[in-house]
Structure formats: structure tokens, C-alpha cells
Scaffold this motif. Sequence first.
Motif, mmCIF file in Angstrom:
data_model
loop_
_atom_site.group_PDB
_atom_site.id
_atom_site.type_symbol
_atom_site.label_atom_id
_atom_site.label_comp_id
_atom_site.label_asym_id
_atom_site.label_seq_id
_atom_site.Cartn_x
_atom_site.Cartn_y
_atom_site.Cartn_z
ATOM 1 N N GLY A 155 0.629 -1.272 0.081
ATOM 2 C CA GLY A 155 -0.080 -0.013 -0.040
ATOM 3 C C GLY A 155 0.877 1.285 0.250
ATOM 4 N N ASP A 156 2.040 1.159 -0.449
ATOM 5 C CA ASP A 156 2.900 2.370 -0.471
ATOM 6 C C ASP A 156 2.967 2.986 -1.869
ATOM 7 N N VAL A 157 2.381 4.058 -2.129
ATOM 8 C CA VAL A 157 2.059 4.483 -3.186
ATOM 9 C C VAL A 157 3.636 5.438 -3.675
ATOM 10 N N GLY A 158 4.239 5.802 -2.728
ATOM 11 C CA GLY A 158 5.431 6.439 -2.728
ATOM 12 C C GLY A 158 6.547 5.575 -3.509
ATOM 13 N N ALA A 181 0.567 -4.373 -13.780
ATOM 14 C CA ALA A 181 1.154 -4.513 -12.326
ATOM 15 C C ALA A 181 0.757 -2.917 -11.821
ATOM 16 N N LEU A 182 1.412 -1.978 -12.714
ATOM 17 C CA LEU A 182 1.255 -0.434 -12.089
ATOM 18 C C LEU A 182 -0.172 -0.043 -11.883
ATOM 19 N N VAL A 183 -0.966 -0.490 -12.620
ATOM 20 C CA VAL A 183 -2.363 -0.162 -12.692
ATOM 21 C C VAL A 183 -2.976 -0.773 -11.399
ATOM 22 N N LYS A 188 -4.867 -0.034 -5.821
ATOM 23 C CA LYS A 188 -4.867 -0.603 -4.376
ATOM 24 C C LYS A 188 -4.075 0.205 -3.471
ATOM 25 N N SER A 189 -3.369 1.188 -3.778
ATOM 26 C CA SER A 189 -2.725 2.315 -2.715
ATOM 27 C C SER A 189 -3.650 3.399 -2.888
ATOM 28 N N GLY A 190 -4.798 3.329 -3.086
ATOM 29 C CA GLY A 190 -5.475 4.459 -2.989
ATOM 30 C C GLY A 190 -5.526 5.702 -4.073
ATOM 31 N N SER A 191 -4.730 5.310 -5.079
ATOM 32 C CA SER A 191 -4.258 6.492 -6.051
ATOM 33 C C SER A 191 -5.428 5.980 -7.392
ATOM 34 N N VAL A 192 -6.340 5.403 -7.106
ATOM 35 C CA VAL A 192 -7.328 4.824 -8.322
ATOM 36 C C VAL A 192 -7.442 5.724 -9.612
ATOM 37 N N GLY A 193 -7.069 7.049 -9.417
ATOM 38 C CA GLY A 193 -7.349 8.005 -10.642
ATOM 39 C C GLY A 193 -6.057 7.936 -11.223
ATOM 40 N N ASP A 194 -4.835 7.706 -10.550
ATOM 41 C CA ASP A 194 -3.482 7.559 -11.268
ATOM 42 C C ASP A 194 -3.907 6.225 -12.148
ATOM 43 N N LEU A 217 -11.244 0.112 -8.835
ATOM 44 C CA LEU A 217 -12.451 0.969 -8.852
ATOM 45 C C LEU A 217 -13.553 0.296 -8.040
ATOM 46 N N ALA A 218 -13.711 -0.889 -8.000
ATOM 47 C CA ALA A 218 -14.770 -1.424 -7.160
ATOM 48 C C ALA A 218 -14.331 -1.225 -5.682
ATOM 49 N N GLN A 219 -13.039 -1.643 -5.388
ATOM 50 C CA GLN A 219 -12.681 -1.664 -3.770
ATOM 51 C C GLN A 219 -12.524 -0.228 -3.511
ATOM 52 N N GLN A 220 -12.411 0.754 -4.315
ATOM 53 C CA GLN A 220 -11.713 2.257 -3.782
ATOM 54 C C GLN A 220 -12.955 2.831 -3.611
ATOM 55 N N GLY A 221 -14.356 2.396 -3.774
ATOM 56 C CA GLY A 221 -15.387 3.231 -3.526
ATOM 57 C C GLY A 221 -15.966 3.917 -4.826
ATOM 58 N N CYS A 222 -15.552 3.381 -6.016
ATOM 59 C CA CYS A 222 -15.798 3.984 -7.417
ATOM 60 C C CYS A 222 -16.793 2.933 -8.050
#
Length: 756
Positions: A155-158, A181-183, A188-194, A217-222
Motif C-alpha cells: 500500500g506504499d504509493v510512494g 502491475a502498475l495499474v 490498491k494504494s488509494g490512487s485509483v485516479g492515477d 475501482l470497485a474496491q476504492q468506492g468508485c
Amino acid sequence: MQNPNATILQLYHSGRLSAALRAFESLPASAPLSAAAYAALVGACSRLRSLPHGRLIHRHLLASSPDGAGLARNTVLSNHLITMYGRCAAPDSARAVFDGMPDRNPVSWAAVIAAHAQNGRCADAVGMFSSMLRAGTAPDQFALGSTARACAELGDVGLGRQVHAQAIKSEDGSDLIVQNALVTMYSKSGSVGDGLTLFERIRDKDLISWGSIIAGLAQQGCEMEALRIFREMIAEGMHLPNEFHFGSVFRACGVFDSLEFGEQIHSLSVKYMLDRDSYAGCSLSDMYARCNKLESARKVFYRIEAPDLVSWNSLINAYSAKGLLSEAMVLFSEMRDSGLRPDGITVRGLLCACVGYDALSQGRAIHSYLVKLGLDRDVTVCNSLLSMYARCLDFPSAMDVFNETNDRDVVTWNSILTACVQSQRLEDVFRLFSLLHRSVSSLDRISLSNVLSASAELGYFEMVKQIHAYAFKVGLVSDTMLSNGLIDTYAKCGSLDDANKLFKIMGTGRDVFSWSSLIVGYAQFGYAKEALDLFARMRNLGIKPNHVTFVGVLTACSRVGLVDEGCYYYSIMEPEYGIVPTREHCSCVIDLLARAGRLSEAAKFVDQMPFEPDIIMWKTLLAASKTHNDVEMGKRAAEGILNIDPSHSAAYVLLCNIYASSGNWDEFARLKKAMRSSGVQKSPGKSWIKLKGELKVFIVEDRSHPEADEIYTMLELVGMEMVKSGYIPELPRHSCKYTSFDHTDLLNEEILVEYG
């Protein structure tokens, strides 16, 4: 076997992997094998996930090169071994092979990174990737893909962005493996827009590309966006959706509570013959359950060809979440009959459905069964057990479970604290909280909220101040839920100034609960104007009140006799705010009318309200009947109470007082006689105060208190001083026939004041 190398290779390439391993086992220990045969055997172990065979072949390989040279130092074979150990969940063995390699290539690095990432050693995988870069080896698409997946699990987007930067610089960074893999990592890291932006830039998308973004998208509330992408994939017509795509969109429909979309996608899954798949079918069943269509959920479930434990747990938990314990137990029995062994998730789901004393026997049966399975050592199961006993009103058993739980976590402590509050074991709350404070480095908002609830019940103002100071110290004071709890407790302790100060400090962080807590606090202490002014401010700011808000508003109107205003606010609850009146609201209206002496209107309201009147409502009418000397209404109210609870002493006492006040001594004597013959005794009044950390309890006319002599001596002195000051007790007319006066009787209410 004339040519073992040829035999093994032939069996492997024809897909007879187990036969290839048996052929190897039949060889003499010293029989030499070629590199190709070793590679085939290691590949067979990898595909079969057979670690014992893998270790056996590795030892044979090492034995074939006693001087450390030859095939044991072969880079390609070592890479195969690393991959095999990774797939067989032995990352330490994979690392040992890697560390022993004299020569490593990019495949070696990619294999060892994957071995760690696949087995939950994601931090180690990222560390190996960093070592690879420092060694000057350019990562290939497999190393980049595995590292991106490791970042996703962490979960480390950095870190993920740094891997993305390396991918951009790499020749293999545009490979679909890396992009997918990057998608996943961004999603999963909360940056679903990216993740969505990256997905849209992929030119040749495959099933994994679509599945990664839909799941993210389904997992992040979208949920709606996930459904849009799924529809786009179907419309494109390039790829057929698989069970994972359907699983994601079914979950999206369930969370979004969109039965219409869910039914449409269900029809589509039937078209692709995936509705009976274990994964998609389980998600479909869960979707129907979330949309309150349990019968549809059950029908879908029974169509799954081979439901696994996850599928059974999903359906059992769906019924349990709705409180349908009997149906959940039937499913549980069917699951056991199918040969599956329940796990912690199964029993936790069943325990959640056990609510109330009637469910206690079934809760105990589940407890016995999980002990038999050895699940009582799982702390999460113990936490569910503890909560179950608390919900089933068996506090001693809840405490037993707590005492027998060895590895307690914060949930365990919070569960027992909540159980103590619900069972009114308030002293236990403070005792356990003290133990918890010594056991953990920091307390969470749930623990503090439980202590605030106990403090509110006891009026323990000093503890509230301590909790407030602690919350400020650790940075929890900005937590809205805890701040609301502090406002509520300050108000219940009578410190409305502190409640108001905290309310103002919250500023824009205030929610409807903040406003409601202060409104109720003002109302309960008779500050009706302040309560109603606050309600007006709240409405002007566009904050929608909730049911608690209206309890405060109606209480405020009742305390100052604003009967018409109170009735007006009651009338607008449902049409303007969609709040259906509850028993509590109806009780407030009855109190509002009764206090004002409008007893006939109160009785009419009781007859017309959508609930059967409870004891509190009847007691309100009974008390008002005594105040206004309405004998007939008093009789009706007392009968209402005694129909619910024939042994309710307060009803007899109040009705006796009404008869005495009206001079109806025959009825008074008859009722007293009925009380004696029925064995009804007046419950003595009880009060308590928290002083210097110790709870002091006082009971009317109690002489068992260790400091009783001092208390009653002080009461006598205070009583005499009151008489000297001109105090004359207000005794009912005609009551001299049955009443005598002494200072102690008059001053029972003064005990707390003098003691505290």
C-alpha cells in the motif's frame, strides 16, 4: 530405464508431470542426469507445487557435482530452482540458492524478487529490487512487474511511483506485464485516479488490464466507474469477461445497492456460463444478500457447482448480518454435511447473529463446537465470543471469555469495556480501563468512548477531564466521534460550559451529533431557551437534525411548558425531515402534555400513537395524575403499568399517594393490603457519587454503610439547621393519619451533597 534423460523429458513435455517425478524416484542415487532433465524435473515440481520433490531433486543435483562445479553452478538451473522454491512457498530457500550463485543475470534477480513478492515478503522484494539497481543490473519486465505488485501489497504509493519511474527509464517498462502491475498498484494504494489514467494510455489492453482497473475501482468506492469500465469492455467486444471481472462488478453492485444493474449483469453471466462458477457465483450471491434479496442469494448459491468454504461463509454471514440465526444455523449444518470444515470466519458470522437472551443457548452451542475445533485459541474468535455473550445478556460468561483469552488485542479490551457499559458494571469499566492503560502504549477512541459512557452514568466529572486531557495529548481531540462523546458527557455531568467550549472549538468539524448532544444537554438541565436557540441556528445552517435532536427539542419544550411549540416540532419531524417518530419521541410528547396538566390530550395521544405504551409512558401519566390529583387517570396509568409488570412497586406507591392525596383512604387501604398479599415491596432509592476515585453508594434508610454513623450525625445537624432557617416540609393534605416526620426522612436527598 535405458535413457532416463529422454524418458523424463518425454513425460514432462507430454504433461505427465507426476509420472516424470516417479521416473526420477526410480533412478539409482548416483544416476547422472542432463541439465535439460534437471530443468524438466524442477519445472514439474514448480507446476505441481511439490516442495518435497523439489528439495529431493536439488539434493541430487548438488550430489552430482561434489566439487561444487558443473551443473550445480549452472545459472539457468539455479534460476529454475529459485522459481520453484518461490512457487512452493519457500522464499528463504530461493534466497539461499540466489546467494550461492557465482553468476547472476536479470532472470535470477527477477526470480528471487518474485519468490519474495508471491509469499508476502513484499518489503524484502522491494529491497532486492533496490539491490539489483545498485548492482548495475537493468530490471526486465518481470522484475518491474513483481516489484510493482509488492508495492501494491504494501500500500506504499510512494515506492510504487519510484518503480514507475524506473519502468519509464527501462526498455521493458512499456511491457503489458509492467503496465498492468502498475495499474493494480495505483488502484490498491488509494490512487485509483492515477491507475485509471495509466489504464487509458495502454494501447493493447488484455483481460488482466481490464480486470485490474475494474477491481481497483470497485474496491476504492468508485462503483459506478467500475460498472462503466465493465460496460466499455463488453461493448468493445475484444475480450470475453471471466469470473474475476464478474466478481468485481457484482461486488460493486452490492456495495452500491444497485439491484437493477446486478440483475442485468447476472443475466450476462448466465450467457457466458459463469453464474455457476465458485468465484463469480459467490460474489453474485453476496450481491443479492447486500440488496436484501436473501432468497435470490440462496437460489444462486445452490446453483454453484462446487461451493467452497468462502462461498458458504459468504451466505452464512449474509443471513447472520440480518439477524436470521435459525436460517444461518441450517446453512451451517448443510456446510458441515458437505464435508467442509468450518473456520474462524464461519463461527464469527454465526456468533454475530446471536442477540438477546433467547439466542444464548445457541451461542453456547457454537462456543462448545468451536472449542472442539480448536478455534478458541484464535483471538478474533474470542472477541466475537465475548461480544456474543454481552449481546445475549450473559455478562459473567463474557468476563470468563475475557479472562481466558491469552493474546488480548485492543478489540478484546474494547469488547469487554463495551460489555461492562451495557451491563451497567460501571466500576468494572474503570478497573479494566486502568489495566488497559498499563498494558498498551496508547488508547484508541473506542476505549476512551466507553470510559466516557461510564463517567456520564456516574457523573464522574474528574474522569471526563482526564480523558479530555489525554485526548488532547495524543492528538485524538480532533476526532469528531470522541469530541462528540466529550460534549455529551460534559453535558450529562452538568458542566454545560465545558460542553459549549468544546462545541465552539470544533468549528467546522461539528456534525449533527455535536449539535444534538449540546441541545439535549441544555434541555435536560432546564435551559430550554438555549436548546431551542441552538436548534434554530442548526436549521439556519442547513444541518439536517436527526432523531436525537428532536428528543432534545421536545424535552426543552416540555421543561418550560411550550406545549404548542413542542407539538408543532413533533408534527414536522416526518414530513420535513423524514424522521419517523420513535417511542422516545412519543414519550416526550406524553411528558409535554402531562406536565402541562393536559392529561386527557396525553391519554388520547397514547391511544392514537403507533406503539403499545410502555412502562415509562404510563409512569409519566401516573406521576402527572398525582401532581394534578386526577384519580381516574392515575388508576388507568397504574393498571397499564401493572399489566406489563405486576410486581412494579412504583406503580402501587404512586397510586397509593394519589388515593391519600384525594382522601380516598378505603382505596388506599385496599391497595396496601393487595401489595402485602402479593409480596410487592417498595424498592429502596439508591444514589451514588464518585469521590477521590472511589464509588460511594447510598440507599434510603441504609445503616450498613461503613460510615453510616458519621453520615446520619451530619444529616441530623443539617436537618436542625434547615428547621432553624424556617424550612417547613410540604406534606400532602390528610396524610397525617399515615405519616410521621423526622429529619432523617426529609434529608435522604441531602446525603450526596454532604458526603461529596
